[in-house]
Structures are given as C-alpha cells and as structure tokens.
Design an enzyme around this catalytic site. Structure first.
Site, PDB file in Angstrom:
ATOM      1  N   ASP A  74       1.401  -0.911  -0.152  1.00 28.13           N
ATOM      2  CA  ASP A  74       0.094   0.009  -0.512  1.00 28.13           C
ATOM      3  C   ASP A  74       0.578   1.301   0.178  1.00 28.13           C
ATOM      4  O   ASP A  74       1.677   1.772   0.379  1.00 28.13           O
ATOM      5  CB  ASP A  74      -0.938  -0.371   1.451  1.00 28.13           C
ATOM      6  CG  ASP A  74      -1.821   1.497   1.465  1.00 28.13           C
ATOM      7  OD1 ASP A  74      -1.120   1.919   0.081  1.00 28.13           O
ATOM      8  OD2 ASP A  74      -2.902   0.895   1.636  1.00 28.13           O
ATOM      9  N   HIS A  75       0.963   1.628  -1.767  1.00 30.79           N
ATOM     10  CA  HIS A  75       1.526   2.806  -1.380  1.00 30.79           C
ATOM     11  C   HIS A  75       1.461   4.278  -0.630  1.00 30.79           C
ATOM     12  O   HIS A  75       2.223   4.953  -0.594  1.00 30.79           O
ATOM     13  CB  HIS A  75       1.936   3.463  -2.737  1.00 30.79           C
ATOM     14  CG  HIS A  75       2.607   4.301  -3.086  1.00 30.79           C
ATOM     15  ND1 HIS A  75       4.282   4.256  -2.288  1.00 30.79           N
ATOM     16  CD2 HIS A  75       4.033   4.672  -4.491  1.00 30.79           C
ATOM     17  CE1 HIS A  75       5.443   4.307  -3.263  1.00 30.79           C
ATOM     18  NE2 HIS A  75       5.030   4.753  -3.959  1.00 30.79           N
ATOM     19  N   ARG A  76      -0.027   4.023   0.084  1.00 31.36           N
ATOM     20  CA  ARG A  76       0.054   5.462   1.088  1.00 31.36           C
ATOM     21  C   ARG A  76       0.609   5.675   2.225  1.00 31.36           C
ATOM     22  O   ARG A  76       0.823   6.530   2.754  1.00 31.36           O
ATOM     23  CB  ARG A  76      -1.562   4.605   1.508  1.00 31.36           C
ATOM     24  CG  ARG A  76      -2.352   5.519   1.054  1.00 31.36           C
ATOM     25  CD  ARG A  76      -3.884   5.268   0.935  1.00 31.36           C
ATOM     26  NE  ARG A  76      -4.453   4.139   1.944  1.00 31.36           N
ATOM     27  CZ  ARG A  76      -5.581   3.116   2.225  1.00 31.36           C
ATOM     28  NH1 ARG A  76      -6.487   4.230   2.591  1.00 31.36           N
ATOM     29  NH2 ARG A  76      -5.263   2.374   2.479  1.00 31.36           N
ATOM     30  N   VAL A  99       3.991   2.855   2.569  1.00 35.62           N
ATOM     31  CA  VAL A  99       4.911   2.357   2.271  1.00 35.62           C
ATOM     32  C   VAL A  99       5.029   2.685   0.536  1.00 35.62           C
ATOM     33  O   VAL A  99       4.919   2.556   0.004  1.00 35.62           O
ATOM     34  CB  VAL A  99       4.377   0.149   2.110  1.00 35.62           C
ATOM     35  CG1 VAL A  99       6.075   0.284   2.292  1.00 35.62           C
ATOM     36  CG2 VAL A  99       4.242  -0.228   3.422  1.00 35.62           C
TER      37      VAL A  99
END
Length: 473
Positions: free
Chosen positions: A443-445, A447
């Site tokens: 999850d790029h939010r 990580v």
C-alpha cells in the site's frame, strides 16, 4: 416468526458466528422434526461470508420445527429451529421460550440465562432470501402443533403445502428456476413439471426452450383476408449447453467484494526480484532429517515465511495499516502472518497468530495445521481475522510470479513463484541453480518505495544465504 403457546418450546436463533456478520446461509440440516437433540449437538451447518460453520444446539430436547429449509439465507437473530424441552430450564442465549401473550407484547425481548456458546446473538430484523443448493438435505417440515396454533390465532388453517394447480396458483418453481425461465423467455404455465410434488426444474425449462426453437407449424386463421402465420422467433438467451452460470455467494462473494474494495482503495505498487534459492532447498532437506522437525511438514514455504518474519523485524514499519477515519498509520507490534489458501469454497486467507514469537519448529507446526484445516473446510472465521501481512504461493500452480492484491487492512503481500532449475551465474561461472521470482505488493499510502524495496531485498537475501536466519534474527 411462528408463535407457540407451549412454554417448553424454545427457539434457537441464527448467531453471529464471526464479528459483525449480518446473515448466513443454511447449508445442511442434520436433524428433522421429532429427533432428540442434546446440549452441544451440531444441528446444522451454515455458510457465512467468511467460512462454513457448524452450529451446536445449547440444550436438550426434541426438535419441534425447522423454520427454514437448507439453501435459505437467514438474517442473524432470526429463529431457525424450535425445540421442545423438558424440565423448564431457563432459556439460553441464542434461543428463547415463546408464548402467545409474550410474542404479542415483547417480540424482541432479549434472551437471558447462560453465556452464549457462540459470538454475538444480537437480534436483527427478520428477512430471508432463498438460494439454490445441490445435494441431499433433511426435508423442511412444519410441525402439526404449529398448524394448530396458527388455526387458533388466525381463525383458519394455514394454506396447504400440497402442489398447487394452474387454476388456483402459479406454477411451482424455485426462484432460480423462475429467473432462468425469465431469462430464456419461457412461460412457466406452459412447462410440464417433472420434479417432486409438481415442481418445475431447470431441466424442464431447458426442455421447453428446445420445443420453442423447433415449433410445430402454426394453423392459418380463418380471417376474411387470410395471411400466413409466422412462428415467433425464440427469445434471445444464453446457450445452456455452452455456458454455466454459478451463483456468487458465501466465501467467493466476500472475497470478490474485498478484492474490489482493496484494489480501488489502496494504491498498489508491486516490485519483483529473482533469486537463487539453491541453498534454501538444501536446508529444507537437512531440516527434514532433524529430530526437532520429526512429524512436521518442512518445505520451502516454511523458510520463506521465516525469512519474511525476519525482514519485518528489520523493517517494522512495513507491518502497519491505514486508518482512514483518523488519518493515522497504525504500526503493529505483532505479526499475524496470513497464508492464502485455495479451497472448494473459494480463496481464504487464514493467519498464524503472533507468528513473530514462534520458533522454526513451532512455525512449521502452525503452517501444517493451517493448511490441513483449510483443505478440510474447517477454517473458523476467527482464524481469518486480524491478519497483518500475507504470503501467497502461486508457484504451486507452475506460475513464475504475479501481482497480488492486498487483503483489506494489510500493508503488504508477498507472492512466491515456481522454483525452477535455470542457468545462473554462480561464483563467476554459469551453472544450473534453483531459481524463483518474488513479488511484493504494498500500500503506497504508508509504504514508500524505499521501505518496500528493503523488505523484498531482505527476503531475497535470506533465501539466497539462509544462514542469515541466524545472524539477522
């Protein structure tokens, strides 16, 4: 809800067998009216959005009535079975004793008595949706005593359940069969039933379609200016001989909803790395001969799981979740390691609780129990809750790798590809080595690329040099 005047008759309600579930489908009844049941005896199996669960009855008695047949989806809190008990013991949670005056004055009185044997016996508004089920089942029956009470309360007997005739009611058919007929443009009043008690089956509808596609010549009407009658074209529909329609429900439905929600909520990023795992496979063979692993299942997945746990320890921020309501990142100080498992009911992801605290033999034991329980269809809802990171082993299908979708609420998922013998540069020379490809979706939010890359690189490094399980642990 059918009201009963006999104070010894108790109703057992559909419990919430998970956390926050609102309904469950009755898969199978193991009892029928007239059967004697005892406290703790399993009376039926139900399927929720998470798993199939067997329900035990919490008292002794004789089954008076099954409120719904198998194949019915029932709301949590709705009475599903009535049992005639002796001795007048207090009602237990999940069931209640009902009399006519009480039913009119307090229809939603909360049950009292001993603690519930399952989680969450809250009362919900009653509603049901019928779904088709295949296979044998205990016939749904309404007890004679119920008919007598209904007659007394209503002033007349309830409608008979004998097969209805065309003159008195519409043709008998289950909702899925009616939908099929509608999709195929078939008028059920023209279909000859072949099922028990005059019920129209799917085969009957398909037979009617065949007859429509090859209609007999229509007679010419005797009008003043006669004109040829053109047979109507068959209704547009899918070809039942070439297509199969499978109802989406239970675990499969929940999985589909969760994946759509995850894919369109968490911005996914996937990174890949190809690694030489020859030394890991050698270690697997050595551990199989170790007495500490006697009777345990030792395979590459065990060491991959341990490698991920070590990588999480070195990069703890990967073990987190996104709290949208509070706009916070929640870092977990425990690891509930999920293992994706394909089952006949669909994909499930049970997890090993507190996997970070387990030794390698303990982790092997937990993995073995998790896999065997999933294959047998006995995974409980609790076993699928609270996961923090997940491993999916697509390599068992011969696939090199994939771009896995995150389980809802988790920050990362590791996909493991097939391990294959490939040419590899080892110590300056090209040699055949055991190689696999790993993929980490996150999850790029919460990580970023650096954190995700470090975790994946650590896992790959351990699998290439498994002695780091000791030096890094």
């Amino acid at each position: 809800m059918t009201t009963m005047t006999d104070a010894s008759v108790r109703e057992f309600k559909m419990p919430d067998v998970g956390e926050g579930l609102t309904e469950a489908e009755i898969l199978t009844w193991y009892v029928k009216p007239g059967d004697t049941v005892s406290d703790g005896q399993v009376v039926c199996e139900v399927e929720t959005a998470k798993a199939a669960v067997e329900l035990p009855i919490p008292y002794d008695g004789v089954v008076r009535e099954l409120r719904f047949p198998a194949g019915t989806t029932v709301d949590v809190g709705t009475a599903i079975i009535a049992v005639d008990v002796s001795g007048g013991a207090p009602a237990a949670a999940g069931e209640e004793t009902v009399s006519a005056p009480e039913a009119e004055a307090e229809p939603e009185k909360k049950p009292e008595g001993r603690q519930p044997v399952l989680v969450g016996y809250g009362v919900a508004a009653s509603s049901t949706k019928r779904r088709p089920r295949k296979g044998p089942e205990v016939p749904f029956q309404q007890a004679p005593a119920v008919v007598a009470v209904q007659t007394e309360l209503n002033g007349h007997a309830p409608a008979p359940t004998a097969p209805a005739t065309a003159a008195t009611s519409r043709p008998l058919a289950k909702p899925p069969v009616r939908k099929l007929a509608k999709d195929l443009g078939v008028d059920l009043t023209t279909v000859i039933p072949s099922g028990p008690d005059g019920i129209i089956t799917r085969e009957d509808v398909h037979a009617a379609v065949t007859s429509v596609e090859a209609p007999a010549p229509a007679p010419v009407t005797q009008a003043p200016a006669p004109a040829p009658v053109v047979p109507a074209a068959p209704a547009a529909s899918y070809d039942a001989a070439r297509e199969t329609r499978i109802p989406v429900k239970g675990v499969r439905k929940a999985t589909a909803q969760a994946m759509v929600g995850s894919a369109f909520t968490a911005p996914h990023v996937t990174e890949f790395v190809t690694v030489d795992v020859t030394r890991t496979l050698k270690l697997v063979e050595e551990l199989k001969q170790d007495k500490d692993f006697a009777g345990l299942r030792v395979n590459p997945l065990l060491l991959i799981a341990k490698a991920l746990l070590v990588a999480i320890k070195r990069n703890p921020d990967i073990n987190a979740s996104w709290d949208e309501a509070n706009q916070e990142i929640v870092v977990k100080h425990y690891v509930n390691l999920g293992i994706a498992a394909a089952t006949p009911r669909g994909l499930i992801v049970p997890n090993i609780k507190d996997a970070h605290t387990k030794t390698l033999p303990q982790l092997a034991e937990s993995l073995g129990e998790l896999v065997s329980t999933a294959k047998e269809g006995r995974t409980s809802p609790a076993a699928m809750q609270g996961g923090t990171l997940t491993i999916t082993n697509v390599g068992v299908f011969g696939v090199d790798t994939g771009t896995p979708i995150l389980p809802p609420g988790e920050s990362a998922i590791l996909a493991v590809g097939a391990i294959k013998l490939q040419p590899w540069v080892h110590k300056g020379k090209v040699k055949p080595r055991q190689v696999t490809t790993l993929a980490l979706s996150f999850d790029h939010r919460l990580v970023d690329g650096e954190l995700g890359s470090k975790v994946l690189a650590d896992v790959a490094s351990i699998l290439e040099q498994p002695k780091k399980l000791i030096t890094w642990a």
